[in-house]
Design a protein around this motif. Structure first.
Motif, short mmCIF file in Angstrom:
data_model
loop_
_atom_site.label_atom_id
_atom_site.label_comp_id
_atom_site.label_asym_id
_atom_site.label_seq_id
_atom_site.Cartn_x
_atom_site.Cartn_y
_atom_site.Cartn_z
N GLU A 60 72.77 48.30 13.33
CA GLU A 60 71.43 48.89 13.21
C GLU A 60 71.04 49.51 14.55
OE1 GLU A 60 67.11 46.84 13.39
OE2 GLU A 60 68.45 46.04 11.86
N VAL A 61 70.54 50.73 14.53
CA VAL A 61 70.14 51.39 15.77
C VAL A 61 68.75 52.01 15.61
CG1 VAL A 61 72.48 51.89 16.55
CG2 VAL A 61 71.30 53.53 15.10
N THR A 62 68.08 52.22 16.73
CA THR A 62 66.75 52.83 16.72
C THR A 62 66.71 54.02 17.67
OG1 THR A 62 65.91 51.37 18.45
CG2 THR A 62 65.61 50.65 16.17
N PHE A 63 65.78 54.91 17.42
CA PHE A 63 65.56 56.07 18.28
C PHE A 63 64.06 56.35 18.31
CE2 PHE A 63 64.66 60.68 18.30
CZ PHE A 63 65.04 60.97 19.60
N THR A 64 63.52 56.62 19.49
CA THR A 64 62.11 56.95 19.62
C THR A 64 61.95 58.41 20.03
OG1 THR A 64 61.53 54.67 20.23
CG2 THR A 64 59.94 56.39 20.78
N ASP A 65 61.26 59.16 19.20
CA ASP A 65 60.93 60.55 19.51
C ASP A 65 59.62 60.54 20.29
OD1 ASP A 65 60.43 63.24 19.57
OD2 ASP A 65 59.96 63.43 17.44
N LYS A 66 59.70 60.47 21.61
CA LYS A 66 58.53 60.24 22.44
C LYS A 66 57.45 61.30 22.26
CE LYS A 66 60.99 57.56 25.93
NZ LYS A 66 61.36 57.43 27.36
N LYS A 67 57.86 62.54 22.05
CA LYS A 67 56.89 63.62 21.88
C LYS A 67 56.50 63.83 20.42
CE LYS A 67 58.28 66.21 26.01
NZ LYS A 67 58.74 67.52 26.52
N GLY A 68 57.23 63.21 19.51
CA GLY A 68 56.92 63.35 18.10
C GLY A 68 57.11 64.76 17.57
N GLU A 69 58.10 65.46 18.10
CA GLU A 69 58.28 66.86 17.74
C GLU A 69 59.53 67.14 16.92
OE1 GLU A 69 58.35 68.75 21.52
OE2 GLU A 69 56.17 68.65 21.83
N GLY A 159 55.64 54.94 13.29
CA GLY A 159 55.10 55.72 14.39
C GLY A 159 56.11 56.79 14.78
N ASN A 160 56.52 56.79 16.05
CA ASN A 160 57.54 57.72 16.52
C ASN A 160 58.92 57.08 16.66
OD1 ASN A 160 55.67 59.74 16.64
ND2 ASN A 160 55.39 59.69 18.85
N THR A 161 59.05 55.84 16.16
CA THR A 161 60.31 55.13 16.25
C THR A 161 61.02 55.13 14.90
OG1 THR A 161 59.52 53.69 18.03
CG2 THR A 161 61.40 52.91 16.78
N TYR A 162 62.30 55.48 14.91
CA TYR A 162 63.11 55.56 13.70
C TYR A 162 64.24 54.53 13.78
CZ TYR A 162 60.91 60.19 13.19
OH TYR A 162 60.02 61.23 13.07
N THR A 163 64.49 53.85 12.67
CA THR A 163 65.56 52.85 12.61
C THR A 163 66.55 53.22 11.52
OG1 THR A 163 64.01 51.14 13.33
CG2 THR A 163 66.09 50.40 12.40
N SER A 306 54.00 51.04 18.41
CA SER A 306 53.19 51.49 19.54
C SER A 306 51.84 50.78 19.53
CB SER A 306 52.97 52.99 19.48
OG SER A 306 52.16 53.33 18.36
N ILE A 307 51.23 50.69 20.68
CA ILE A 307 49.93 50.03 20.77
C ILE A 307 48.88 50.80 19.96
CG2 ILE A 307 49.07 51.21 22.85
CD1 ILE A 307 48.12 48.39 23.80
N GLU A 308 49.02 52.13 19.90
CA GLU A 308 48.10 52.94 19.11
C GLU A 308 48.22 52.60 17.63
OE1 GLU A 308 48.91 54.85 22.94
OE2 GLU A 308 50.23 54.20 21.33
N ASN A 309 49.46 52.38 17.17
CA ASN A 309 49.67 52.01 15.77
C ASN A 309 49.08 50.64 15.47
OD1 ASN A 309 51.70 50.48 13.74
ND2 ASN A 309 51.50 52.62 13.14
N VAL A 310 49.21 49.71 16.41
CA VAL A 310 48.68 48.35 16.22
C VAL A 310 47.16 48.39 16.12
CG1 VAL A 310 48.46 46.05 17.22
CG2 VAL A 310 50.65 47.26 17.31
N PHE A 311 46.52 49.22 16.92
CA PHE A 311 45.06 49.32 16.87
C PHE A 311 44.57 49.67 15.46
CE2 PHE A 311 44.78 50.44 21.63
CZ PHE A 311 44.46 49.13 21.96
N THR A 312 45.35 50.46 14.72
CA THR A 312 44.92 50.88 13.38
C THR A 312 44.91 49.72 12.39
OG1 THR A 312 47.15 51.48 12.60
CG2 THR A 312 45.91 53.16 13.79
N LYS A 313 45.49 48.58 12.77
CA LYS A 313 45.57 47.42 11.86
C LYS A 313 44.32 46.55 11.93
CE LYS A 313 50.03 48.46 11.36
NZ LYS A 313 50.65 48.94 10.13
N PHE A 314 43.42 46.85 12.88
CA PHE A 314 42.24 46.02 13.09
C PHE A 314 40.97 46.88 13.09
CE2 PHE A 314 45.67 43.97 15.58
CZ PHE A 314 45.75 42.78 14.88
N PRO A 315 39.81 46.26 12.89
CA PRO A 315 38.54 46.99 13.04
C PRO A 315 38.23 47.13 14.53
CG PRO A 315 38.09 44.72 12.48
CD PRO A 315 39.59 44.87 12.41
N ALA A 316 39.04 47.93 15.23
CA ALA A 316 38.99 47.97 16.69
C ALA A 316 37.77 48.70 17.22
CB ALA A 316 40.26 48.62 17.23
#
Length: 384
Positions: A60-69, A159-163, A306-316
């Motif tokens: 199993e491998v992962t890749f993060t597209d940091k710019k999301g492009e 998010g921007n991470t692919y597995t 990502s921390i931004e993705n985690v924020f969406t899980k709560f009434p932040a």
């Protein structure tokens, strides 16, 4: 007369040498066919053959597209290159020296994939299949042009991470195919109760992002909850890999999880009994999950999010990263009994953030982030 005797001796010598050579050849052939019998061996069978195809590799491998492009086709190419370069040398009969062209077909949810794969596709899940041109040493199955088939595989985005997952592992929910077949036949597998550490082992399910995290969500994918007795936890997880005893504490490990159990007995007081019975049992008061864990956690949060993705899980209420000691996310501004609250904490000595969320009972969960603000660990804490 003398000449005849010498001739006879010469003939006998030649015959002896020929017979000796014939016997030696027979012995070599016998040893080649049955090497296990050499030196009084028992005739044991040869070791299992090593893997000779890319299709059989489950890495199993992962890749993060940091710019999301990047387009999914580009992501797939990078994942396959990473996959091939990370193949463990231990169990394979080949060594790849160079990867050339990678030819892939990418199937998305808008296409007819009913005859190709079982897993549902979506905006965040794709199925790929293809081959790679490789140069190698050893034994590797390739076509006449030197292409090795990589097998069907899934790509899952968070998010921007692919597995990248092997097809059979993904479709069996993280369970290796042999164990999945045993489960379908009703046969118990050795790790049937253990949370899987690879693949999409556990999906949290539905939750309400407008609400605080509840006590019902303070559990692991195995069904383990804080406050459970040692034997009850073991019944959920299966046998621990290791158990260490300390002064009134047991520490047990199982895969990516470390469990801390505290002794509660007649000598315990309200200050250290966690509200549990004084019956001399060890109770679960803490759990950590390291970055190798692949389970989902409360609100579907996973390692690598990502921390931004985690924020969406709560009434932040406060999501701007300001490197404050504490930023309130929701609930009370400080600990109050029977009150939910969550805060974002910046730890200056680590230069990393963590989210700490408390429910109305004794349970709390800490979500740890690395320096790139990606989730890299979890901790469950039972309050005294």
């Amino acid at each position: 007369m003398l000449r005849n005797m010498k001739t006879s001796q010469l003939i006998l010598t030649v015959l002896f040498l020929l017979l000796f050579l014939a016997a030696l050849v027979c012995a070599i052939v016998a040893l080649t066919k049955n090497p296990g019998t050499a030196s009084g061996g028992s005739g044991a069978s040869e070791p299992a053959a090593k893997i000779t195809s890319l299709e059989e590799i489950k890495t199993e491998v992962t890749f993060t597209d940091k710019k999301g492009e990047l387009a999914i086709k580009e992501v797939a190419q990078k994942l396959i290159l990473s996959f091939i370069n990370s193949i463990p040398k231990k169990d394979v009969a080949f060594r790849i020296n160079k990867v050339g062209e990678v030819s892939l077909a990418v199937i998305d949810s808008t296409m007819d994939y009913s005859n190709i794969c079982k897993g549902p596709l979506s905006d965040d899940v794709w199925f790929i299949s293809g081959k790679a041109l490789v140069t190698y040493k050893g034994e590797l199955l390739t076509d006449s042009d030197g292409y090795a088939f990589i097998g069907g595989r899934y790509i899952v985005r968070d998010g921007n991470t692919y597995t990248l997952y092997a097809q059979d592992v993904y479709e069996n929910g993280g369970t290796p195919p042999d164990d999945a077949a045993k489960e379908q036949s009703g046969e118990q597998t050795p790790d049937a109760q253990a949370p899987a550490d690879t693949g999409p082992a556990f999906t949290w399910g539905e939750y309400d992002t407008s609400t605080a995290i509840s006590s019902a969500e303070m559990r692991l994918s195995s069904g383990v909850t804080l406050g459970m007795a040692f034997d009850d936890v073991k019944a959920k997880t299966g046998e621990f890999d290791k158990v260490e005893d300390g002064a009134g504490v047991k520490t047990a490990t199982r895969g990516a999880y470390t469990y801390t159990f505290t002794l509660v007995n007649e000598a315990s007081t309200s200050a250290n009994d966690y509200g549990l019975p004084h019956d001399g049992k060890y109770y679960l008061t803490g759990v950590t999950a390291d970055e190798s864990c692949r389970d989902e956690f409360p609100r579907g949060i996973k390692i690598g999010d990502s921390i931004e993705n985690v924020f969406t899980k709560f009434p932040a209420a406060s999501t701007k990263l300001q490197e404050w000691a504490q930023q309130r996310i929701y609930g009370a501004y400080e600990f109050k009994k029977n009150t939910t609250y969550a805060y974002l904490e910046y730890r200056t000595f680590l230069k990393t953030y963590r989210i700490y969320a408390q429910d109305t009972g004794r349970e709390a969960v800490s979500i740890e982030f690395d320096e790139n603000n990606k989730v890299n660990g979890f901790e469950w804490i039972y309050q005294k």
